[in-house]
Write a protein that holds these residues in place. Structure first.
Motif, short mmCIF file in Angstrom:
data_model
loop_
_atom_site.label_atom_id
_atom_site.label_comp_id
_atom_site.label_asym_id
_atom_site.label_seq_id
_atom_site.Cartn_x
_atom_site.Cartn_y
_atom_site.Cartn_z
N ASP A 41 0.83 -1.21 0.00
CA ASP A 41 0.00 0.00 0.00
C ASP A 41 0.86 1.26 0.00
O ASP A 41 0.55 2.24 -0.68
N ALA A 42 1.95 1.26 0.76
CA ALA A 42 2.85 2.41 0.76
C ALA A 42 3.44 2.63 -0.62
O ALA A 42 3.50 3.76 -1.11
N LEU A 43 3.83 1.56 -1.26
CA LEU A 43 4.41 1.64 -2.61
C LEU A 43 3.39 2.15 -3.62
O LEU A 43 3.73 2.91 -4.51
N GLY A 44 2.13 1.76 -3.44
CA GLY A 44 1.06 2.19 -4.35
C GLY A 44 0.34 3.44 -3.90
O GLY A 44 -0.69 3.80 -4.47
N CYS A 45 0.86 4.11 -2.86
CA CYS A 45 0.25 5.34 -2.32
C CYS A 45 -1.21 5.12 -1.93
O CYS A 45 -2.07 5.96 -2.19
N ARG A 46 -1.50 3.96 -1.34
CA ARG A 46 -2.85 3.65 -0.86
C ARG A 46 -2.85 3.68 0.67
O ARG A 46 -1.82 3.52 1.30
N ASP A 47 -4.04 3.83 1.20
CA ASP A 47 -4.20 3.83 2.65
C ASP A 47 -5.49 3.07 2.97
O ASP A 47 -6.58 3.54 2.69
N ARG A 48 -5.33 1.86 3.53
CA ARG A 48 -6.50 1.05 3.90
C ARG A 48 -6.55 0.87 5.41
O ARG A 48 -6.97 -0.18 5.89
N ILE A 49 -6.12 1.87 6.15
CA ILE A 49 -6.06 1.76 7.61
C ILE A 49 -7.43 1.43 8.20
O ILE A 49 -7.54 0.52 9.01
#
Length: 120
Positions: A41-49
């Motif tokens: 997710d960090a690599l893909g600039c995503r945030d699924r917190i």
């Protein structure tokens, strides 16, 4: 591939290797999967917190660890080395105050005296 991406990919591969070890429990393997998901997710600039906190409570901290580590590695790649600045078309240049660096003591400006101050 940049160094920060390489470091994140190495961590992802490490997580995958840990998942394949037969000595780990299912719970440990799930923790490694959660950490891998955070790195991806960090690599893909995503945030699924929010999703991970709700759906995978027992492994949320591992996800968050991977996400924060991945983001930190990406931020480090954008910070120039300490004491250096980037100038377009030129390599790294040390931060200096050029006006003072090249002056000899004889070229130093005269001292400033404030009103009411005695000159001894």
């Amino acid at each position: 591939m940049t160094n920060d991406t390489t470091q994140i990919m190495s961590r992802i591969e490490w997580c995958r290797l840990q998942q394949q070890l037969h000595s780990g429990t299912r719970d440990e393997q799930a923790g490694w999967r959660a950490e891998e998901a955070g790195l991806v997710d960090a690599l893909g600039c995503r945030d699924r917190i929010a999703f991970m906190r709700e759906e995978y409570r027992s492994h949320f901290t591992r996800y968050q660890c991977g996400l924060e580590d991945g983001r930190a590695l990406l931020r480090l790649s954008t910070i120039p080395p300490c004491g250096m600045t980037r100038v377009e078309g030129v390599g790294p240049t040390p931060l200096t105050t050029q006006a003072w660096v090249d002056r000899r003591p004889s070229q130093a400006p005269a001292p400033v005296h404030h009103v009411g101050e005695s000159r001894r």
